[in-house]
Write an enzyme that holds these catalytic residues in place. Structure first.
Site, mmCIF file in Angstrom:
data_model
loop_
_atom_site.group_PDB
_atom_site.id
_atom_site.type_symbol
_atom_site.label_atom_id
_atom_site.label_comp_id
_atom_site.label_asym_id
_atom_site.label_seq_id
_atom_site.Cartn_x
_atom_site.Cartn_y
_atom_site.Cartn_z
ATOM 1 N N ASN A 393 0.800 -1.224 -0.011
ATOM 2 C CA ASN A 393 0.142 -0.089 0.008
ATOM 3 C C ASN A 393 0.964 1.225 0.010
ATOM 4 O O ASN A 393 0.989 1.857 -0.919
ATOM 5 C CB ASN A 393 -0.847 0.070 1.283
ATOM 6 C CG ASN A 393 -1.798 1.154 1.256
ATOM 7 O OD1 ASN A 393 -1.933 1.961 0.213
ATOM 8 N ND2 ASN A 393 -2.716 1.173 2.176
ATOM 9 N N ASP A 394 1.416 1.608 1.139
ATOM 10 C CA ASP A 394 2.237 2.658 1.218
ATOM 11 C C ASP A 394 3.470 2.997 0.073
ATOM 12 O O ASP A 394 3.483 4.036 -0.269
ATOM 13 C CB ASP A 394 2.800 2.939 2.548
ATOM 14 C CG ASP A 394 1.836 3.189 3.807
ATOM 15 O OD1 ASP A 394 0.533 3.918 3.306
ATOM 16 O OD2 ASP A 394 2.068 2.758 4.894
ATOM 17 N N VAL A 395 3.823 1.902 -0.185
ATOM 18 C CA VAL A 395 5.142 1.703 -1.112
ATOM 19 C C VAL A 395 4.730 2.231 -2.537
ATOM 20 O O VAL A 395 5.485 2.351 -3.370
ATOM 21 C CB VAL A 395 5.777 0.501 -1.330
ATOM 22 C CG1 VAL A 395 6.393 0.410 0.215
ATOM 23 C CG2 VAL A 395 4.778 -0.553 -1.799
#
Lengths: 464, 102
Positions: A393-395
């Site tokens: 997600n964040d990456v």
């Protein structure tokens, strides 16, 4: 065996340990490297037995405990699932830490056995080395236990913070220095016990404020600590093999921590001081409104992929949780049969420890030349038809590049948004560990697949 | 004046840090997990200290606190040594299988 001869053998085993790490520069030479490591260990242990020479009746117990430990270790090594590697490594770190503490105490109580003087008049240098070994060992132990509990899910992964935390930690660190000084000047064992107790406390306090997503840094850092603890004991025992190994492991862990921090664009101190996600979350919840997302099912995804000519897969921690790596590999096999080019893109901090995703893909028999690091593959997203994001997600969050307000601003990301279409396998719209909403969810060309990663992947394979 | 042997050990230590620095940077990122498990295994060479502690003392009494701590440390380190090397072996084996497949 003379002291000089055994010192030479310890040196040899130190060199073999260097070769063990050197072997890991490529998968082809890595198994030979591991063999060198084992050889180095066998030499070190054998030489130790021979150099003690006159065996007391303690020998039988030494062998029994060695055997019992060995059997437990071997059993764990064969049973552990690859998805649990981060917990395993954290658990192992704690054991190194604790044995360092035990050896240091043992040397303190019985200094004659280690040629360090007699109780009450231990050599000053040895006392300092012993204190360092015991303190770092104790910090490694309690820190790793907390890391283990967090990774295992026994303890909540969310950061635990309280007022005055950093002040308390600083105070305790100063206390360690003072205690070491008092210990050296008075030789009183009481200070030694307090020193160890305070160190256990520091390890505990140091890791509780660090959140789940920062575990790659924490594990690397504890890896480094376990090395420094070993080196400290190495100086006490005047043992070259331990000193070399301690230095190797210490710098190895430090480098990995650095790589992980760089992968998140955060300074080491920022991670250590902890609380990521806790403070930012309140800010980001303010302007959150319901925005429309496109969600689809397995058939839509299968249709998109069937018509693609190249697909890039972006795995993340969610894949590990869902144990979806084998299902993923089957899906990719089907895609390849349809002449679709497939590659994997791995972000440095994907998963819970360095290289976590690579091991899982290797377990699922994905050839390692299809797996690429961020720098190698980031330019290929523009030309790819479909990006299949599974458990990450964040990456992939473009806010890291566009929104200076975002807590993850500046973090290197995989340019998933440049793909013609993006498939996002996720259980819900909830933000990632950084507590930030992912812009990618709301993009025109993004299709959300709300399901368990493994189930969804299996269904897509059927759809193909 | 003679040089204290400590200085020699310190030299070994400092130089080893540099060796570690260069060797670890050359490790391929896909093998970072095995790197962690193998460093774990080799740092358990601390077992040499545990063995000395376990074997020390008189024959009459092998259960002084110092000995017992030695025994316990031996077990802990042995778990790590066997567990660490074997799990590394298991992981590296997986990187090999695929090579043959192709």
């Amino acid at each position: 065996m003379s002291a000089n001869l055994s010192a030479i053998f310890y040196l040899i085993s130190g060199v073999l340990f260097i070769l063990a790490l050197r072997g890991l520069s490529s998968p082809e030479t890595s198994r030979q490297g591991n063999f060198f490591g084992i050889l180095g260990m066998v030499i070190a242990i054998t030489v130790t037995f021979l150099s003690v020479g006159s065996f007391s009746s303690g020998l039988i117990y030494v062998l029994i405990f060695l055997l019992v430990g060995g059997l437990i270790g071997a059993f764990i090594a064969y049973k552990i699932p690859m998805t649990a590697m981060p917990e395993l490594v954290a658990g192992f770190h704690s054991l190194v830490g604790l044995s360092a503490v035990f050896v240091a105490i043992s040397a303190f109580l019985n200094p004659e056995a280690f040629n360090l003087g007699s109780p009450g008049s231990i050599k000053l240098a040895s006392l300092i080395e012993m204190s360092i070994g015991a303190a770092v060992g104790a910090i490694t132990f309690s820190g790793s236990i907390i890391a283990f509990l967090k990774l295992q899910g026994i303890m909540s992964g969310s950061p635990i913070t309280f007022k005055g935390q950093h002040f308390l930690n600083a105070l305790l660190l100063i206390a360690i220095l003072v205690l070491t000084y008092l210990l050296c000047s008075s030789q009183s064992s009481n200070f030694f016990w307090i020193l160890i107790a305070v160190s256990f406390l520091i390890g505990f306090l140091l890791i509780i404020p660090i959140g789940g997503a920062d575990m790659p840094v924490v594990i690397s850092m504890l890896n480094s600590y376990s090395g420094w603890a070993a080196a400290g004991i190495g100086f006490t025992l005047e043992n070259t093999a331990l000193i070399i190994t301690g230095a190797l492991v210490g710098s190895s862990g430090a480098i990995l921590s650095y790589i992980m921090c760089k992968g998140m664009n955060r300074s080491f101190f920022n991670v250590i001081l902890g609380g990521f996600g806790a403070s930012e979350q309140s800010a980001s919840t303010g302007n959150k409104e319901q925005r429309p997302v496109k969600s689809g099912n397995a058939e839509d995804a299968a249709f998109l992929m069937k018509n693609a000519s190249s697909v890039i897969i972006v795995p993340g921690y969610g894949m590990a949780v869902a144990q979806a790596q084998h299902a993923l590999r089957e899906m990719v096999d089907t895609l390849k049969k349809n002449d679709i080019k497939v590659s994997y893109a791995i972000h440095p901090v994907a998963g819970r420890m360095p290289g976590h995703m690579n091991v899982l893909l290797a377990e699922a028999n994905v050839p390692y030349d299809e797996v690429f690091e961020l720098e190698e593959i980031n330019n290929d997203f523009v030309n790819a038809d479909v990006a299949f994001v599974i458990g990450a997600n964040d990456v992939t969050n473009p806010a890291a590049k566009t929104d200076p307000q975002s807590p993850i601003y500046g973090m290197p990301i995989l340019d998933v948004e440049k793909c013609k279409s993006v498939l996002f396998v996720k259980r819900s719209l909830s933000p990632g560990y950084a507590g930030v909403d992912n812009e990618l969810f709301y993009k025109e060309n993004t299709l959300m697949l709300f399901a368990d990663a493994k189930k969804m992947t299996e269904e897509i394979t059927k759809g193909l | 004046m003679e040089i204290d042997p400590f200085i020699f050990r310190l030299s070994i230590f400092i130089l080893s840090i540099f060796i570690g620095y260069y060797v670890v940077w050359s490790v391929t990122p896909s093998l970072h997990t095995p790197l962690m498990s193998v460093t774990n295994a080799i740092s358990s060479v601390i077992i040499v200290g545990a063995i000395i502690a376990g074997l020390a003392g008189s024959t009459a009494n092998v259960f002084t606190i110092s000995n017992i701590l030695g025994f316990l440390a031996i077990s802990l380190a042995a778990i790590n040594i066997f567990g660490g090397f074997l799990v590394t072996q298991r992981m590296l084996q997986m990187y090999k299988k695929k090579k043959k497949d192709k």
